[in-house]
Design an enzyme around this catalytic site. Structure first.
Site, short mmCIF file in Angstrom:
data_model
loop_
_atom_site.label_atom_id
_atom_site.label_comp_id
_atom_site.label_asym_id
_atom_site.label_seq_id
_atom_site.Cartn_x
_atom_site.Cartn_y
_atom_site.Cartn_z
N ASP A 149 0.80 2.58 3.76
CA ASP A 149 -0.10 3.66 3.34
C ASP A 149 0.69 4.97 3.22
O ASP A 149 0.19 6.05 3.57
CB ASP A 149 -1.30 3.82 4.28
CG ASP A 149 -2.41 4.69 3.68
OD1 ASP A 149 -2.31 5.05 2.47
OD2 ASP A 149 -3.36 5.01 4.40
N ASN A 179 -4.98 5.77 -7.08
CA ASN A 179 -5.61 7.10 -7.06
C ASN A 179 -4.67 8.21 -7.55
O ASN A 179 -4.39 9.18 -6.87
CB ASN A 179 -6.15 7.43 -5.66
CG ASN A 179 -5.07 7.46 -4.58
OD1 ASN A 179 -4.00 6.89 -4.76
ND2 ASN A 179 -5.35 8.13 -3.48
N ASN A 186 -6.23 9.04 7.25
CA ASN A 186 -7.42 8.26 6.94
C ASN A 186 -7.05 6.79 6.80
O ASN A 186 -6.27 6.45 5.91
CB ASN A 186 -8.02 8.78 5.63
CG ASN A 186 -9.24 7.98 5.19
OD1 ASN A 186 -9.54 6.91 5.70
ND2 ASN A 186 -9.94 8.50 4.18
N HIS A 227 2.24 14.35 0.74
CA HIS A 227 1.50 15.56 0.37
C HIS A 227 2.47 16.74 0.39
O HIS A 227 3.36 16.79 1.26
CB HIS A 227 0.37 15.85 1.35
CG HIS A 227 -0.77 14.88 1.27
ND1 HIS A 227 -1.63 14.84 0.19
CD2 HIS A 227 -1.19 13.91 2.12
CE1 HIS A 227 -2.54 13.89 0.40
NE2 HIS A 227 -2.28 13.30 1.55
N ARG A 236 1.92 8.69 -6.34
CA ARG A 236 1.39 9.98 -6.84
C ARG A 236 1.61 10.26 -8.33
O ARG A 236 1.05 11.22 -8.84
CB ARG A 236 1.95 11.15 -6.04
CG ARG A 236 1.67 11.10 -4.55
CD ARG A 236 0.20 11.23 -4.23
NE ARG A 236 -0.06 11.41 -2.81
CZ ARG A 236 -1.07 10.84 -2.16
NH1 ARG A 236 -1.93 10.07 -2.80
NH2 ARG A 236 -1.26 11.07 -0.87
N HIS A 265 -10.78 -0.13 0.96
CA HIS A 265 -10.62 0.98 1.90
C HIS A 265 -11.98 1.11 2.59
O HIS A 265 -12.92 1.65 2.02
CB HIS A 265 -10.24 2.24 1.11
CG HIS A 265 -10.31 3.52 1.88
ND1 HIS A 265 -9.20 4.29 2.12
CD2 HIS A 265 -11.35 4.17 2.47
CE1 HIS A 265 -9.56 5.37 2.82
NE2 HIS A 265 -10.86 5.32 3.04
N ASP A 296 -8.67 2.62 -3.30
CA ASP A 296 -8.17 3.23 -2.06
C ASP A 296 -8.14 4.76 -2.12
O ASP A 296 -7.77 5.35 -3.13
CB ASP A 296 -6.77 2.73 -1.72
CG ASP A 296 -6.34 3.30 -0.38
OD1 ASP A 296 -6.96 2.96 0.62
OD2 ASP A 296 -5.42 4.12 -0.36
N HIS A 343 1.42 5.11 -1.98
CA HIS A 343 0.95 6.13 -2.93
C HIS A 343 2.18 6.80 -3.54
O HIS A 343 2.89 7.54 -2.85
CB HIS A 343 0.06 7.15 -2.23
CG HIS A 343 -1.21 6.55 -1.69
ND1 HIS A 343 -2.32 6.35 -2.47
CD2 HIS A 343 -1.51 6.08 -0.46
CE1 HIS A 343 -3.28 5.79 -1.73
NE2 HIS A 343 -2.81 5.60 -0.52
N HIS A 350 0.83 -1.21 0.00
CA HIS A 350 0.00 0.00 0.00
C HIS A 350 0.87 1.26 0.00
O HIS A 350 1.20 1.81 1.04
CB HIS A 350 -0.89 -0.03 1.25
CG HIS A 350 -2.01 0.94 1.23
ND1 HIS A 350 -3.25 0.66 1.75
CD2 HIS A 350 -2.09 2.21 0.76
CE1 HIS A 350 -4.05 1.70 1.60
NE2 HIS A 350 -3.36 2.66 1.01
ZN LIG Z 1 -6.96 4.08 2.21
#
Ligand SMILES: [Zn+2]
Length: 447
Positions: free
Chosen positions: A323, A110, A296, A327, A80, A197, A170, A78, A76
């Site tokens: 996760d 995502n 989250n 950002h 980006r 999720h 997710d 991200h 998991h």
């Molecule tokens: Zn999530």
């Protein structure tokens, strides 16, 4: 280089020459633990394991005091890219992964555009191969545009060069039970898994922090545990009903653990992950309204943390997944209610797991190898990763010094710096990472 400009055969090419790791502690396939042993990496595989090995052409790494773990696998992450390269790129995110001891990461869908077609998942997969710091396995979206209304082309993503097996919206929950059922049914054909999720959207509208004493004290909209647990219960039942595989992302409550334990006791194909931050941090950290602690699902109570640790120890929760959610500064350094949800985590995950699980006596290093490499690779259907060191096995290794200790200081390799662990003293140090026999990290730095 010799005068002709050709590589001097006496100087081994770091990418190709064998590596001899001396005096390391290793838990081998089969479970036996050996101390002060040697590991020879050659041609992308583990060529030998045993005391007193020698190889005149090899680089030698003195690994006394270090533990050899199978290269870590994250289910998991991200990354980006494409679309939010201001927060992270495949290049920067996989550098962070390598520094954290990872040899493979699953990149969440995502992005912008969303990874909901063969074209986008292949793009992410190719970017990963080009970066070369660790393997990047794209996760495909369950629904078109993560919008939750139509199934994405799961089959074409599975058949693509990226060979997608894990599908997730997710960031969003697949809230529609009929779509969730269809997705679970669809992926059975190619042994895929739906990673949910779990967040009931109506129960979490405007939610900011775990619903409880802290949310009332701080005047922040509460995020009830039942919003997670209701979706997990529903999806366990759906997975059982259609005989398919469900993976539950970032479990955060004691009640979720109870439901997953029950589903597993029935023999249903349910697996689950927990993040390092949910194993260590509680909602009390929100007292100063610092959005670095906004995530989250939200940080929960000390009782939840204790139950998550127990569940990871007894295997109810299969694995640790970061996760990692980078950002840019402007998205996090703002008012709590305006700030983005998410924390970075790749570079600190193993150290946090040592603090929460190993130093507390709840998991030994063989257990860490299982929860951070073996099981996530199995859940992600990832070949070539997640194998305990064995002769002939892939030379994906992490060398870790559990006796080290240092304050987390930034910036790291991630393009973002929204880590809740900044300034915290954490045990351990990733000393080296090897991907198919070639170092991606040496002496704690990118090789
Ligand atoms: Zn999530």
């Amino acid at each position: 280089m010799n005068p002709a400009g050709l590589p001097d055969p006496a100087i081994p090419d770091p990418a190709r020459a064998p590596w001899l790791i001396k005096g390391v502690t290793v838990t081998r396939s089969g479970g036996q633990r050996e101390e002060f042993t040697d590991i020879l990496l050659s041609d992308g595989v583990i060529a030998a394991i045993g005391p007193g090995l020698s190889n005149p052409g090899a680089h030698v790494l003195d690994a006394q005091g270090l533990i050899a773990l199978p290269g870590l696998v994250d289910l998991h992450t991200h990354l980006r890219e494409p679309g939010r390269e201001d927060a992270e790129t495949v290049e920067t995110g996989t550098r962070a992964a390598a520094l954290g001891g990872y040899t493979a990461v699953h990149a969440m869908a995502n992005t912008d555009p969303v990874a909901d077609t063969a074209g986008v998942v292949e793009q992410v997969w190719r970017l990963g191969r080009a970066a070369g710091h660790c393997d990047v396995q794209p996760v495909g979206a369950v629904t078109v545009g993560l919008a939750g209304s139509r199934l994405a082309e799961l089959g074409t993503m599975a058949d693509s060069a990226a060979r997608v097996r894990v599908f997730s919206d997710d960031g969003n929950c697949v809230a529609d039970p009929l779509l969730m059922r269809r997705a679970l049914e669809y992926v059975k054909a190619f042994d895929g898994v739906i990673a949910q999720h779990a967040q009931e959207p109506r129960l979490t509208e405007g939610a900011q922090l775990n619903e409880g004493e802290m949310s009332s004290r701080l005047g922040l909209a509460g995020w009830p545990a039942v919003a997670e647990e209701a979706i997990i219960a529903r999806d366990c039942l759906l997975a059982a009903h259609v005989g398919s595989a469900l993976h539950v992302c970032h479990v955060s409550t004691a009640g979720s653990v109870e439901i997953i334990r029950w589903a597993k006791s029935k023999g249903w194909r349910v697996t689950a992950e927990v993040t390092p931050h949910h194993l260590l941090l509680t909602d009390e950290l929100a007292a100063g309204y610092d959005p670095v602690f906004k995530v989250n699902p939200p940080l929960r109570t000390a009782a939840d943390v204790a139950e998550l640790r127990r569940a990871l120890a007894d295997g109810t929760i299969d694995c640790v997944a970061t996760d990692h959610a980078p950002h840019p500064v402007e998205a996090k350094e703002t008012e709590w209610s305006e700030a983005a949800f998410g924390m970075t985590g790749l570079e600190t995950a193993l150290r946090v797991v040592q603090l929460a699980m190993v130093d507390t006596g709840m998991l030994d290093w063989c257990g860490v190898a299982d929860r951070m490499s073996v099981r996530p690779a199995r859940i992600g259907r990832l070949a070539g990763h997640g194998a305990l060191p064995a002769v002939g096995g892939p030379a994906n290794l992490t060398l870790y010094d559990p006796a080290a200790s240092a304050e987390v200081v930034g910036p790291g390799a991630s393009k973002s710096r929204n880590t809740p662990f900044a300034g915290m003293e954490l045990p351990g140090r990733v000393v080296a990472t090897f991907l198919r026999g070639a170092p991606t990290v040496l002496d704690g730095k990118l090789a």
